[in-house]
Design a protein around this motif. Structure first.
Motif, PDB file in Angstrom:
ATOM      1  N   LEU A  72       0.834  -1.204   0.000  1.00 39.21           N
ATOM      2  CA  LEU A  72       0.000   0.000   0.000  1.00 39.21           C
ATOM      3  C   LEU A  72       0.873   1.261   0.000  1.00 39.21           C
ATOM      4  O   LEU A  72       0.558   2.250  -0.681  1.00 39.21           O
ATOM      5  CB  LEU A  72      -0.922  -0.006   1.216  1.00 39.21           C
ATOM      6  N   ALA A  73       1.980   1.214   0.742  1.00 35.98           N
ATOM      7  CA  ALA A  73       2.892   2.361   0.779  1.00 35.98           C
ATOM      8  C   ALA A  73       3.554   2.561  -0.580  1.00 35.98           C
ATOM      9  O   ALA A  73       3.736   3.705  -1.026  1.00 35.98           O
ATOM     10  CB  ALA A  73       3.942   2.152   1.864  1.00 35.98           C
ATOM     11  N   TRP A  74       3.917   1.454  -1.234  1.00 39.45           N
ATOM     12  CA  TRP A  74       4.500   1.573  -2.589  1.00 39.45           C
ATOM     13  C   TRP A  74       3.512   2.258  -3.517  1.00 39.45           C
ATOM     14  O   TRP A  74       3.878   3.165  -4.273  1.00 39.45           O
ATOM     15  CB  TRP A  74       4.854   0.189  -3.132  1.00 39.45           C
ATOM     16  N   ARG A  75       2.260   1.855  -3.460  1.00 40.25           N
ATOM     17  CA  ARG A  75       1.244   2.437  -4.323  1.00 40.25           C
ATOM     18  C   ARG A  75       1.072   3.930  -4.067  1.00 40.25           C
ATOM     19  O   ARG A  75       0.831   4.706  -4.994  1.00 40.25           O
ATOM     20  CB  ARG A  75      -0.085   1.712  -4.105  1.00 40.25           C
ATOM     21  N   GLU A  76       1.206   4.332  -2.840  1.00 38.07           N
ATOM     22  CA  GLU A  76       1.043   5.744  -2.498  1.00 38.07           C
ATOM     23  C   GLU A  76       2.256   6.583  -2.906  1.00 38.07           C
ATOM     24  O   GLU A  76       2.226   7.805  -2.797  1.00 38.07           O
ATOM     25  CB  GLU A  76       0.823   5.894  -0.980  1.00 38.07           C
ATOM     26  N   GLY A  77       3.314   5.925  -3.406  1.00 39.89           N
ATOM     27  CA  GLY A  77       4.560   6.623  -3.694  1.00 39.89           C
ATOM     28  C   GLY A  77       4.579   7.452  -4.952  1.00 39.89           C
ATOM     29  O   GLY A  77       5.586   8.109  -5.238  1.00 39.89           O
ATOM     30  N   GLY A  78       3.523   7.427  -5.746  1.00 40.48           N
ATOM     31  CA  GLY A  78       3.504   8.233  -6.966  1.00 40.48           C
ATOM     32  C   GLY A  78       2.251   7.975  -7.769  1.00 40.48           C
ATOM     33  O   GLY A  78       1.636   6.901  -7.674  1.00 40.48           O
ATOM     34  N   ASP A  79       1.870   8.951  -8.591  1.00 43.75           N
ATOM     35  CA  ASP A  79       0.666   8.816  -9.410  1.00 43.75           C
ATOM     36  C   ASP A  79       0.819   7.764 -10.499  1.00 43.75           C
ATOM     37  O   ASP A  79      -0.177   7.364 -11.121  1.00 43.75           O
ATOM     38  CB  ASP A  79       0.314  10.160 -10.050  1.00 43.75           C
ATOM     39  N   ASP A  80       2.067   7.343 -10.772  1.00 47.70           N
ATOM     40  CA  ASP A  80       2.286   6.332 -11.805  1.00 47.70           C
ATOM     41  C   ASP A  80       2.306   4.918 -11.240  1.00 47.70           C
ATOM     42  O   ASP A  80       2.626   3.968 -11.948  1.00 47.70           O
ATOM     43  CB  ASP A  80       3.603   6.615 -12.536  1.00 47.70           C
ATOM     44  N   ARG A  81       1.950   4.760  -9.971  1.00 46.25           N
ATOM     45  CA  ARG A  81       1.965   3.445  -9.326  1.00 46.25           C
ATOM     46  C   ARG A  81       0.531   2.967  -9.098  1.00 46.25           C
ATOM     47  O   ARG A  81      -0.282   3.683  -8.533  1.00 46.25           O
ATOM     48  CB  ARG A  81       2.728   3.506  -8.010  1.00 46.25           C
ATOM     49  N   HIS A  82       0.271   1.735  -9.535  1.00 46.93           N
ATOM     50  CA  HIS A  82      -1.089   1.213  -9.490  1.00 46.93           C
ATOM     51  C   HIS A  82      -1.078  -0.250  -9.054  1.00 46.93           C
ATOM     52  O   HIS A  82      -0.115  -0.976  -9.302  1.00 46.93           O
ATOM     53  CB  HIS A  82      -1.756   1.312 -10.866  1.00 46.93           C
ATOM     54  N   ILE A 128       5.446  -0.804 -16.755  1.00 45.50           N
ATOM     55  CA  ILE A 128       6.092  -2.011 -16.254  1.00 45.50           C
ATOM     56  C   ILE A 128       5.072  -2.753 -15.406  1.00 45.50           C
ATOM     57  O   ILE A 128       4.373  -2.140 -14.590  1.00 45.50           O
ATOM     58  CB  ILE A 128       7.350  -1.684 -15.438  1.00 45.50           C
ATOM     59  N   VAL A 129       4.969  -4.075 -15.588  1.00 45.07           N
ATOM     60  CA  VAL A 129       3.914  -4.851 -14.942  1.00 45.07           C
ATOM     61  C   VAL A 129       4.504  -6.099 -14.292  1.00 45.07           C
ATOM     62  O   VAL A 129       5.364  -6.763 -14.873  1.00 45.07           O
ATOM     63  CB  VAL A 129       2.840  -5.285 -15.960  1.00 45.07           C
ATOM     64  N   SER A 130       4.040  -6.408 -13.079  1.00 43.35           N
ATOM     65  CA  SER A 130       4.458  -7.631 -12.391  1.00 43.35           C
ATOM     66  C   SER A 130       3.296  -8.201 -11.593  1.00 43.35           C
ATOM     67  O   SER A 130       2.492  -7.451 -11.035  1.00 43.35           O
ATOM     68  CB  SER A 130       5.632  -7.346 -11.450  1.00 43.35           C
ATOM     69  N   ILE A 166       7.885  -5.519  -8.549  1.00 42.58           N
ATOM     70  CA  ILE A 166       7.888  -4.268  -9.312  1.00 42.58           C
ATOM     71  C   ILE A 166       8.959  -3.306  -8.799  1.00 42.58           C
ATOM     72  O   ILE A 166       9.394  -2.406  -9.516  1.00 42.58           O
ATOM     73  CB  ILE A 166       6.499  -3.596  -9.260  1.00 42.58           C
ATOM     74  N   ASP A 167       9.425  -3.517  -7.576  1.00 37.85           N
ATOM     75  CA  ASP A 167      10.449  -2.652  -6.985  1.00 37.85           C
ATOM     76  C   ASP A 167      11.858  -3.169  -7.221  1.00 37.85           C
ATOM     77  O   ASP A 167      12.819  -2.574  -6.736  1.00 37.85           O
ATOM     78  CB  ASP A 167      10.203  -2.509  -5.471  1.00 37.85           C
ATOM     79  N   ARG A 168      11.997  -4.269  -7.968  1.00 42.62           N
ATOM     80  CA  ARG A 168      13.325  -4.838  -8.231  1.00 42.62           C
ATOM     81  C   ARG A 168      13.483  -5.006  -9.740  1.00 42.62           C
ATOM     82  O   ARG A 168      12.711  -5.732 -10.371  1.00 42.62           O
ATOM     83  CB  ARG A 168      13.501  -6.183  -7.536  1.00 42.62           C
ATOM     84  N   LEU A 169      14.455  -4.333 -10.305  1.00 41.69           N
ATOM     85  CA  LEU A 169      14.662  -4.389 -11.740  1.00 41.69           C
ATOM     86  C   LEU A 169      15.778  -5.377 -12.078  1.00 41.69           C
ATOM     87  O   LEU A 169      16.851  -5.358 -11.469  1.00 41.69           O
ATOM     88  CB  LEU A 169      15.013  -3.001 -12.282  1.00 41.69           C
ATOM     89  N   TYR A 170      15.510  -6.223 -13.046  1.00 44.98           N
ATOM     90  CA  TYR A 170      16.483  -7.224 -13.474  1.00 44.98           C
ATOM     91  C   TYR A 170      16.377  -7.372 -14.990  1.00 44.98           C
ATOM     92  O   TYR A 170      15.275  -7.473 -15.528  1.00 44.98           O
ATOM     93  CB  TYR A 170      16.191  -8.558 -12.790  1.00 44.98           C
TER      94      TYR A 170
END
Length: 366
Positions: free
Chosen positions: A70-80, A199-201, A178-182
Motif C-alpha cells: 500500500l505504501a508503494w502504491r502511495e509513492g507516486g501517481d504512476d503506481r497502481h 512495467i507490470v508484475s 515491481i520494486d526490483r529491476l532485473y
C-alpha cells in the motif's frame, strides 16, 4: 492517493503463503471479491479449499507485506495495483487459463487494454537480430500497436528501445517484484518505459529474479498480445515457451527466418515448421492481424519543439567526454526518466554511445 476499498484484503489473499492462483480463483468464484472471502468465516472457507489452506489463509502474518504494498502504491501517481474485476484489469488476460489475481503496474495504466503485439527472442542476440527487433518494434508501434516484451537483455530490450524511439507505447512484464529491476544493465531502459509505457508484475514486492518466475511470466506476455513475433531464438529457449503459450491461447505466432548456420535462427525455423507465420516486413504482421494503422491519442504528449529543445540541452550538457546519468541530470536540469528516453533515441540514431558503468559519450557528427 487513497487505496480503493478492499485493496488490503486483495493483497492479503495474494500474499498468504501456500494460497496459489488456483485456490485464490476458487475462493473468488465461491464468495465474490476479496473482502467477501475474509467475511465468509472458517467453516464456509474450509468447505471450498479445505481446513489446512483455510488455516494458512486466516492466520498468516502478512500485515507488513500488505502495508509495504500500500505504501508503494502511495509513492507516486504512476503506481497502481489492479485486481480481477477492476475496469483497468487487462481484459485479454481474462481469456487465459490462469489470469493473475492482482497486478502491480508502474506507468500508464491505460496501456493494459490497448491492442498489443509481443516481440521476444534470445538474450544472446546477434547485433543484426537486435537491429531487426528495433526496426520491427518501431514500425509496429508507429502503426498504433503497443509493443510487449520482458525487459531482458538482447531482443527484449531491443524491442522496447525500438518502440520508445518511435514515440510509441511499450509494456514490460517482469519476473521480479515491481520494486526490483532485473537485469541491472537495463535500469535506464526501465526508467524510460515507466515514463512512456508501463512495467507490470504479478509478483509481490521484493521478489528476487527466481528462475521459475520467468517462464511463468511469459504466459502474460503471450496472453495480453494479439500475437507474438519471435526474432531470434535457440531451440531450447524461453521465447519458444512464449510462442507455444501464445498458440495455446489462440494468439498468432510469427517468426523471422535466419541463416541455416546460425544457432539463434534454429528456434525460429522450428516455429515455422510448426506453422508459425513467416515474416519479412512489419506489413506482414499488420496484414495477418487485419490491423489498420491507428495512432491512439496520448495524454500529455511531448511536442516536437519541446523534444528538440530537450535534446539540445542534453547534448550541450554531455559535451564530448564520458558522463554519468546523474551528472547529466544535474547539468541539464532534465529528469532521469526524460534523459533515459532521449539518450535511447540518440543512441539509436548513432549520435551517442552507451559506455560501461552507466556512462554516455557523444559521438562525432558524420
Amino acid at each position: 492517493m487513497s487505496a480503493p476499498a478492499g485493496l488490503a484484503d486483495w493483497l492479503q489473499l495474494t500474499l498468504a503463503p501456500g494460497i496459489g492462483g488456483e485456490t485464490q480463483r476458487r475462493l473468488l468464484a465461491a464468495f465474490g471479491p476479496a473482502p467477501a472471502v475474509f467475511a465468509a468465516g472458517h467453516s464456509a472457507l474450509a468447505a471450498v479449499i479445505g481446513s489446512a489452506a483455510t488455516q494458512r489463509l486466516l492466520t498468516s502474518d502478512s500485515a507488513a507485506a500488505v502495508a509495504a504494498a500500500l505504501a508503494w502504491r502511495e509513492g507516486g501517481d504512476d503506481r497502481h495495483i489492479v485486481v480481477l474485476g477492476d475496469a483497468d484489469y487487462p481484459q485479454a488476460l481474462l481469456e487465459i487459463a490462469d489470469p493473475p489475481t492482482l497486478l502491480y503496474v508502474r506507468g500508464r495504466l491505460e496501456l493494459l487494454n490497448r491492442p498489443a503485439l509481443a516481440i521476444v527472442g534470445s538474450r544472446n542476440a546477434t547485433p543484426a537480430g537486435e537491429k531487426t527487433a528495433e526496426q520491427f518494434a518501431a514500425a509496429l508501434a508507429g502503426a498504433g500497436l503497443s509493443i510487449v516484451s520482458g525487459l531482458a537483455l538482447g531482443i527484449d530490450g531491443a524491442a522496447h528501445r525500438g518502440a520508445l524511439a518511435a514515440g510509441g507505447d511499450t509494456l514490460a512484464f517482469i519476473g521480479t517484484g515491481i520494486d526490483r529491476l532485473y537485469p541491472a544493465r537495463n535500469h535506464a531502459l526501465a526508467s524510460a518505459i515507466a515514463e512512456q509505457g508501463a512495467i507490470v508484475s504479478e509478483y509481490p514486492l521484493g521478489t528476487p529474479p527466481l528462475p521459475a518466475n520467468f517462464p511463468r511470466r511469459n504466459r502474460l506476455i503471450a496472453g495480453i498480445a494479439r500475437g507474438v513475433l519471435v526474432v531470434e531464438a535457440a531451440v531450447e529457449s524461453g521465447s519458444l515457451i512464449t510462442a507455444r503459450l501464445a498458440g495455446e491461447q489462440g494468439r498468432e505466432v510469427f517468426a523471422i527466418p535466419g541463416s541455416i548456420h546460425s544457432p539463434q535462427a534454429r528456434g525460429c525455423h522450428q516455429l515455422l515448421r510448426q506453422g508459425a507465420k513467416l515474416v519479412e516486413t512489419a506489413n506482414d504482421v499488420l496484414e495477418e492481424l487485419a490491423w489498420h494503422v491507428h495512432i491512439p491519442t496520448r495524454k500529455g504528449p511531448v511536442t516536437a519543439e519541446a523534444a528538440d529543445a530537450d535534446e539540445q540541452r542534453l547534448l550541450a550538457a554531455l559535451g564530448h567526454g564520458p558522463c554519468a546519468l546523474d551528472a547529466l541530470a544535474q547539468s541539464s536540469g532534465l529528469t532521469a526518466e526524460r534523459l533515459s528516453v532521449i539518450l535511447l533515441q540518440l543512441e539509436l540514431a548513432g549520435r551517442v554511445a552507451s559506455l560501461p558503468g552507466g556512462r554516455y559519450q557523444r559521438l562525432p557528427e558524420t
